[in-house]
Design an enzyme around this catalytic site. Sequence first.
Site, PDB file in Angstrom:
ATOM      1  N   GLU A   1      -3.879   4.037  -8.732  1.00  0.00           N
ATOM      2  CA  GLU A   1      -5.182   4.554  -8.284  1.00  0.00           C
ATOM      3  C   GLU A   1      -5.368   5.972  -8.806  1.00  0.00           C
ATOM      4  O   GLU A   1      -4.581   6.869  -8.492  1.00  0.00           O
ATOM      5  CB  GLU A   1      -5.287   4.511  -6.759  1.00  0.00           C
ATOM      6  CG  GLU A   1      -6.692   4.955  -6.328  1.00  0.00           C
ATOM      7  CD  GLU A   1      -6.891   5.025  -4.828  1.00  0.00           C
ATOM      8  OE1 GLU A   1      -6.144   4.376  -4.070  1.00  0.00           O
ATOM      9  OE2 GLU A   1      -7.814   5.760  -4.419  1.00  0.00           O
TER      10      GLU A   1
ATOM     11  N   HIS B   1      -0.877  10.870  -2.258  1.00  0.00           N
ATOM     12  CA  HIS B   1      -2.206  10.371  -1.857  1.00  0.00           C
ATOM     13  C   HIS B   1      -3.274  11.452  -1.715  1.00  0.00           C
ATOM     14  O   HIS B   1      -4.412  11.275  -2.141  1.00  0.00           O
ATOM     15  CB  HIS B   1      -2.094   9.602  -0.536  1.00  0.00           C
ATOM     16  CG  HIS B   1      -3.403   9.082  -0.071  1.00  0.00           C
ATOM     17  ND1 HIS B   1      -4.276   9.822   0.725  1.00  0.00           N
ATOM     18  CD2 HIS B   1      -4.046   7.905  -0.309  1.00  0.00           C
ATOM     19  CE1 HIS B   1      -5.363   9.114   0.948  1.00  0.00           C
ATOM     20  NE2 HIS B   1      -5.250   7.945   0.336  1.00  0.00           N
TER      21      HIS B   1
ATOM     22  N   GLU C   1       0.616  -0.616  -4.837  1.00  0.00           N
ATOM     23  CA  GLU C   1      -0.413   0.380  -5.135  1.00  0.00           C
ATOM     24  C   GLU C   1       0.141   1.775  -4.910  1.00  0.00           C
ATOM     25  O   GLU C   1       1.014   1.970  -4.056  1.00  0.00           O
ATOM     26  CB  GLU C   1      -1.593   0.122  -4.184  1.00  0.00           C
ATOM     27  CG  GLU C   1      -2.786   1.013  -4.360  1.00  0.00           C
ATOM     28  CD  GLU C   1      -2.831   2.233  -3.454  1.00  0.00           C
ATOM     29  OE1 GLU C   1      -3.798   3.000  -3.567  1.00  0.00           O
ATOM     30  OE2 GLU C   1      -1.901   2.456  -2.643  1.00  0.00           O
TER      31      GLU C   1
ATOM     32  N   ASP D   1      -1.080   6.310  -5.686  1.00  0.00           N
ATOM     33  CA  ASP D   1      -2.162   7.245  -6.015  1.00  0.00           C
ATOM     34  C   ASP D   1      -1.634   8.346  -6.936  1.00  0.00           C
ATOM     35  O   ASP D   1      -0.534   8.856  -6.713  1.00  0.00           O
ATOM     36  CB  ASP D   1      -2.673   7.882  -4.724  1.00  0.00           C
ATOM     37  CG  ASP D   1      -2.925   6.843  -3.642  1.00  0.00           C
ATOM     38  OD1 ASP D   1      -3.976   6.208  -3.662  1.00  0.00           O
ATOM     39  OD2 ASP D   1      -2.015   6.639  -2.798  1.00  0.00           O
TER      40      ASP D   1
ATOM     41  N   HIS E   1       0.841  -1.202   0.000  1.00  0.00           N
ATOM     42  CA  HIS E   1       0.000   0.000   0.000  1.00  0.00           C
ATOM     43  C   HIS E   1       0.874   1.249   0.000  1.00  0.00           C
ATOM     44  O   HIS E   1       1.655   1.446   0.924  1.00  0.00           O
ATOM     45  CB  HIS E   1      -0.893  -0.040   1.247  1.00  0.00           C
ATOM     46  CG  HIS E   1      -1.962   0.993   1.262  1.00  0.00           C
ATOM     47  ND1 HIS E   1      -2.213   1.772   2.360  1.00  0.00           N
ATOM     48  CD2 HIS E   1      -2.845   1.380   0.299  1.00  0.00           C
ATOM     49  CE1 HIS E   1      -3.213   2.585   2.088  1.00  0.00           C
ATOM     50  NE2 HIS E   1      -3.614   2.380   0.850  1.00  0.00           N
TER      51      HIS E   1
HETATM   52  O1  G3P Z   1      -6.651   1.072  -3.334  1.00  0.00           O
HETATM   53  C1  G3P Z   1      -6.723   0.780  -1.994  1.00  0.00           C
HETATM   54  C2  G3P Z   1      -6.531   2.006  -1.155  1.00  0.00           C
HETATM   55  O2  G3P Z   1      -5.360   2.653  -1.531  1.00  0.00           O
HETATM   56  C3  G3P Z   1      -7.685   2.951  -1.253  1.00  0.00           C
HETATM   57  O3  G3P Z   1      -7.656   3.918  -0.261  1.00  0.00           O
HETATM   58  O4  G3P Z   1      -7.245   6.153   0.613  1.00  0.00           O
HETATM   59  O5  G3P Z   1      -5.455   4.455   0.729  1.00  0.00           O
HETATM   60  O6  G3P Z   1      -6.065   5.460  -1.447  1.00  0.00           O
HETATM   61  P1  G3P Z   1      -6.543   5.035  -0.105  1.00  0.00           P
HETATM   62 MG    MG Z   2      -4.715   4.420  -2.703  1.00  0.00          MG
END
Ligand code: G3P
Ligand code: MG
Length: 230
Positions: free
Chosen positions: A105, A53, A38, A40, A11
């Site tokens: 993401e 993020h 993952e 963002d 993450h």
């Molecule tokens: O994609 C899973 C997770 O990353 C979604 O929530 O807020 O951590 O981007 P967030």
């Molecule tokens: Mg995310």
Amino acid sequence: MKKDNIIRIGHRGACGYEPENTLRSFRKAIELGVEMTEFDVYVCATGELVVIHDDKVDRTTNGTGYVFKKTFSELRQLDAGQGEKIPTLEEVLDVINRKAKVNIELKGVGTAKPVAETIIRYQKEKGWLIDDFLVSSFNHHELKAFHDLLPEIPIGALITGIPLNYAEFAEKLGAQFVNVSMEFVTREFVDDAHQRGLKIAVFTVNEPDDFELIKAMGVDGVFSNFPDRI
Ligand code: G3P
Ligand code: MG
């Protein structure tokens, strides 16, 4: 040692160990052997895709203000933790270099098109394959825009909640994954996703006890800040 078929997803890299969404964090995730990591993305004021993020830089850097209002050179002057810079999407892809799959993401509006263009370029010029990518979003309009541009790339519909028709929204989007938060995942949701031919991954799971709980529900993937703990 892994004893199941659950995909471990780092993450924001391995953000329990390194500053989130930085190159350090992605190097750590690879070092820990994740199958996928993952991160963002937003578009900044000068059009570059940057990996961060929040919509503002305040929490994760020494600056203040909205990402979309800042030029790339303004963003690059900020410290994203331990002297790291906010990376571009390309820098992140180059560091990962197919050693893990990537879950991009789409956080900011207007990310669908430039992300699709980047993916096409990495397929053509750097040998990345369709299955190296998963593109996801809470913004299902942005996700649909991406899917319309590049339908062969797998997508994941994100949700924090339990819709009346469970994973129907993800099926309608043409997603391969429905990714739900730990607080809302239930066995009914997992079963419904599977009946629709979807995979289901859960965020964010950092405790082994929580991992055992969702493993018993039959989930296919887990996002973790500490991917080696699970
Ligand atoms: O994609 C899973 C997770 O990353 C979604 O929530 O807020 O951590 O981007 P967030
Ligand atoms: Mg995310």
